[in-house]
Design a protein around this motif. Structure first.
Motif, PDB file in Angstrom:
ATOM      1  N   SER A  82       0.837  -1.203   0.000  1.00 42.78           N
ATOM      2  CA  SER A  82       0.000   0.000   0.000  1.00 42.78           C
ATOM      3  C   SER A  82       0.869   1.249   0.000  1.00 42.78           C
ATOM      4  CB  SER A  82      -0.929  -0.003   1.212  1.00 42.78           C
ATOM      5  OG  SER A  82      -0.146  -0.025   2.389  1.00 42.78           O
ATOM      6  N   MET A 108      -4.963  -4.936  -0.783  1.00 36.88           N
ATOM      7  CA  MET A 108      -4.235  -3.683  -0.595  1.00 36.88           C
ATOM      8  C   MET A 108      -2.747  -3.909  -0.323  1.00 36.88           C
ATOM      9  SD  MET A 108      -5.319  -0.778  -1.192  1.00 36.88           S
ATOM     10  CE  MET A 108      -4.399   0.440  -0.264  1.00 36.88           C
ATOM     11  N   ARG A 109      -2.454  -4.856   0.598  1.00 36.13           N
ATOM     12  CA  ARG A 109      -1.073  -4.966   1.063  1.00 36.13           C
ATOM     13  C   ARG A 109      -0.246  -5.911   0.217  1.00 36.13           C
ATOM     14  NH1 ARG A 109      -0.271  -2.847   6.201  1.00 36.13           N
ATOM     15  NH2 ARG A 109      -2.128  -1.675   6.742  1.00 36.13           N
TER      16      ARG A 109
END
Lengths: 384, 400
Positions: A304, A383-384
């Motif tokens: 992110s 996201m990560r």
């Protein structure tokens, strides 16, 4: 007046008969045998010691194809017949196959022509002569090299398609569409054989009883196969030739730790090259611009944060450059063959230098460098 | 209606004197364009590329340049002798000053006319033969060559049986049917366009090689000679010359386009190996979303029309020339019929395709004579002897 009209209409009706004659050389679909795939192998030499070819064709059997009137066939290898015959040349062997056929052989539906590695290493020039002359042979069919016996490809039955050849065809077509497999058709091969500034490549395939898989690329020196590249090497070749994206690549961001890796999918490739020629010495720099997606990773890094993505891109660039360099070394040192179309570039853009040099001898000495520029566009739904 | 009647009368009696114009300048342009577009479309990329390699497209443009010069010359010659055809004005130019049809003029013009006649007969035959070769080779492989040739010649004969006005209209209608699909195919073949194949722009060429390339492409432009005959029937307006040039520019554009497509897709080395390169170009072209997987059959269908207009026009010219020469214009149809077996026999002359290409080369040189040298000689002599009108007598196009 009335009589005249009657005569006229009779005449017209008679003339209409002329249009009902049909075609001169009419041949119904079931009145010919379509070879949908052809394979060429080396056969035992003749009694006089002359080299012989073993030519095989795959013929679909219409009644066995499921969905037909009886619908009793289950498709697969039952739906086709493989017929082989030997001959001094390919056309001669076709003649021998024809002797065993009740209908005329037709090559217009041929979609795959496979040659064994052994034949390819001896040279394919005399094989393709007949194919070039036959107007029924399509330029867009797949011409491939098979590891081992080429006839194995025709006998192999992957079961997914009713007709095994359709499986090979769609394997190649979809592979070319998605960028994994070089789009090398028979016509493209003809062109690169006749063009002195190009060196041909062909797709290299492995076939077993139930499996057919693409395993890389066969390198040709004019019309003779001289070596092969693995799938991964072929993808870098595609990058350098600016042809296709290649398949997914495995990247190890931490050199020391081979357990940490990620998989990236190249989405777009744009390669440009700069060529400098000083005193007949060629210096070429390739710049590959790649847009890629990260599709998997197994180590901890916070994606992110855009800086981390940037960092991964740099690491990926380095890894890719290293691989590409390995490929160039392989081509320059081991095979001494310009399969990256550099000769064509030199001929087109540095014609006066091209005329002075013997590119075949110059290529191994050329100074070729590569740099990658990777941009990660998407990291997926996480996201990560 | 009235005009049609009048024209048919005057056509038959054109021997006696002035001919009533029936061909509009636009029809004249389409006559030129559709006569040029024929078998050349299929072989030109190879012919040009094997002589001039990557510079093939330049030779095509230069060839067009020479053809424009020839067309301007011929059209001007026609303006100088309004409503006179090649037979009539060559007799006037080379004859004595007293009579239009002097014995001297008739004798001196005879070699010109006979060469032209021979040229149109043999060209008709060779085009029909090339058509036959392509059809038998690529599509109808079991049909006898003779049948294909005969079908084409008989169809052309039907058109020869009609008046000049009908011929012009047929050409006008068929031209877009020929041009649009050919352009369409050339456009789609650019999907496998590779710029590197067109470079270097100027490969190390001997100037002799390059010029012979220009000569070969000039052969592909032949066919415009027909206006030495048809100009007698064309309205002389201010647009005529311009439209005649446009009639040439249409094929010139198509040729350039196809040669660039051929070289960029195949490269000149591969192109030199292809017997019918444009047909191969069609074969590797995939038109997305089209029902036909094999475009070549569709292309050949269109191409039949292109060949038809070429053979029919030249056949027409042959029958016209001969009947005007012997002074029997009213028997033109019978002469046309009599030429049919002759043309058929000539078309069977070459042993094979390679011999056919040789014959085409020879007839190409004859075409240079007919289309370039003869008009040049006639123009020069006419200027020196001050023959013909000085002011171009522009006409009104009636009813158009």
């Amino acid at each position: 007046m009335k009589k005249k009209r009657i005569t006229l209409s009779v005449l017209i009706l008679l003339m209409l008969l002329l249009t009902t004659t049909g075609c001169w050389d009419r041949r119904e679909l079931e009145e010919r045998i379509s070879a949908i795939a052809i394979s060429i192998d080396r056969a035992e030499p003749s009694e006089e010691g002359q080299p012989m070819y073993l030519v095989s064709i795959q013929i679909p059997i219409p009644v066995r194809i499921a969905g037909g009137a009886e619908a009793q066939g289950e498709g697969g290898a039952d739906a086709v017949k493989v017929v082989s015959s030997t001959g001094f040349t390919v056309a001669h062997a076709f003649g021998n196959i024809q002797k065993r056929m009740n209908q005329q052989l037709f090559m217009g539906h041929t979609r795959v022509i496979a040659v064994s590695k052994e034949i390819a290493r001896e040279g394919v020039k005399e094989l393709i002569d007949g194919f070039r002359r036959d107007p029924a042979i399509r330029r867009l069919l797949w011409f491939i090299v098979v590891e081992g016996e080429a006839v194995e490809l025709l006998r192999s039955d992957p079961k997914i398609e009713q007709i095994p050849t359709v499986f090979i065809m769609s394997l190649m077509e979809n592979g070319a569409k998605s960028g994994m497999i070089p789009d090398i058709t028979l016509g493209r091969f003809y062109i690169s054989v006749s063009n002195p500034s190009l060196q041909p490549i062909l797709n290299y395939v492995r076939a077993s009883k139930e499996d057919i898989s693409w395993i890389g690329v066969a390198l040709f020196d004019n019309q003779k196969m001289i070596g092969e590249l693995t799938a991964k090497e072929s993808w870098f070749l595609l990058h350098l030739r600016n042809e296709n994206t290649g398949g997914n690549l495995l990247i190890f961001p931490d050199r020391g730790d081979q357990r940490e890796h990620m998989v990236i999918r190249p989405m777009q490739i744009d390669t440009s090259n700069k060529i400098q020629i000083v005193d007949g010495k060629v210096k070429a720099h390739y710049e590959v611009n790649m847009q890629a997606n990260i599709i998997e990773k197994n180590f901890d890094i916070d994606l992110s944060d855009s800086k981390n993505i940037e960092k991964l891109a740099r690491v990926t660039e380095e890894a890719l450059e290293e691989e590409a360099k390995k490929l160039i070394d392989l081509l320059q040192k081991k095979y001494k063959i310009d399969s990256i179309k550099l000769g064509q570039q030199i001929k087109s853009y540095h014609y006066s230098d091209w005329q002075k040099m013997n590119w075949k001898e110059e290529f191994p000495k050329a100074d070729i460098s590569v740099s990658y520029r990777v941009e990660f566009r998407r990291i997926g739904m996480q996201m990560r | 209606m009235d005009r049609n009647k009048q024209s048919s009368v005057t056509n038959e009696n054109s021997q006696e004197g002035s001919i009533q114009p029936v061909i509009s300048p636009r029809q004249s342009a389409s006559l030129i364009a559709s006569t040029m577009l024929g078998v050349g479309v299929l072989t030109l990329p190879r012919a040009a590329a094997s002589e001039a390699s990557e510079a093939a497209w330049i030779t095509v443009i230069l060839g067009a340049f020479f053809a424009i010069i020839a067309i301007v010359m011929i059209t001007r010659l026609g303006f100088r002798f309004p409503q006179k055809d090649f037979v009539q004005y060559s007799t006037i130019i080379l004859g004595t000053n007293k009579k239009e049809r002097s014995i001297l003029g008739r004798i001196l013009s005879t070699p010109f006319i006979l060469v032209f006649l021979g040229y149109s007969l043999v060209t008709t035959a060779l085009i029909a033969r090339s058509f036959g070769e392509v059809v038998v080779n690529a599509v109808l492989r079991d049909t006898p060559l003779e049948v294909v040739i005969a079908t084409m010649l008989i169809t052309s004969l039907i058109l020869v049986m009609y008046d000049i006005e009908v011929l012009a209209r047929v050409n006008e209608i068929l031209l877009p049917i020929i041009v649009i699909p050919v352009l369409f195919i050339a456009l789609f073949s650019f999907q496998s366009f590779e710029l590197v194949n067109l470079l270097p722009v100027w490969p190390q060429l001997q100037i002799k090689e390059f010029l012979s390339g220009v000569l070969i492409t000039f052969f592909a432009y032949q066919g415009y000679e027909i206006i030495t005959i048809f100009s007698a029937h064309t309205f002389i307006t201010k647009k005529t010359l311009r439209l005649n040039i446009i009639g040439l520019l249409i094929p010139a554009f198509i040729y350039t386009f196809i040669v660039i497509a051929g070289v960029s897709v195949f490269g000149n080395e591969e192109l030199a190996l292809l017997m019918w390169p444009t047909l191969e170009l069609v074969k590797v072209t995939q038109v997305p979303g089209l029902v036909l997987e094999r475009m070549e059959s569709a292309f050949l269908g269109v191409w039949v029309a292109a060949v038809f207009t070429t053979t029919a026009n030249l056949y027409y010219v042959a029958s016209y020339l001969f009947s005007q020469y012997v002074g029997g214009m009213r028997y033109r149809r019978w002469f046309g019929l009599a030429f049919l077996p002759l043309i058929f026999l000539i078309s069977l002359g070459p042993q094979n395709v390679i011999a056919l290409f040789d014959w085409q080369q020879y007839i190409g040189y004859t075409g240079m004579l007919v289309g370039l040298i003869f008009p040049l000689i006639l123009t020069l002599v006419a200027k020196l002897r001050k023959k013909g009108v000085k002011q171009i007598p522009y006409q009104e196009e009636k009813g158009r």
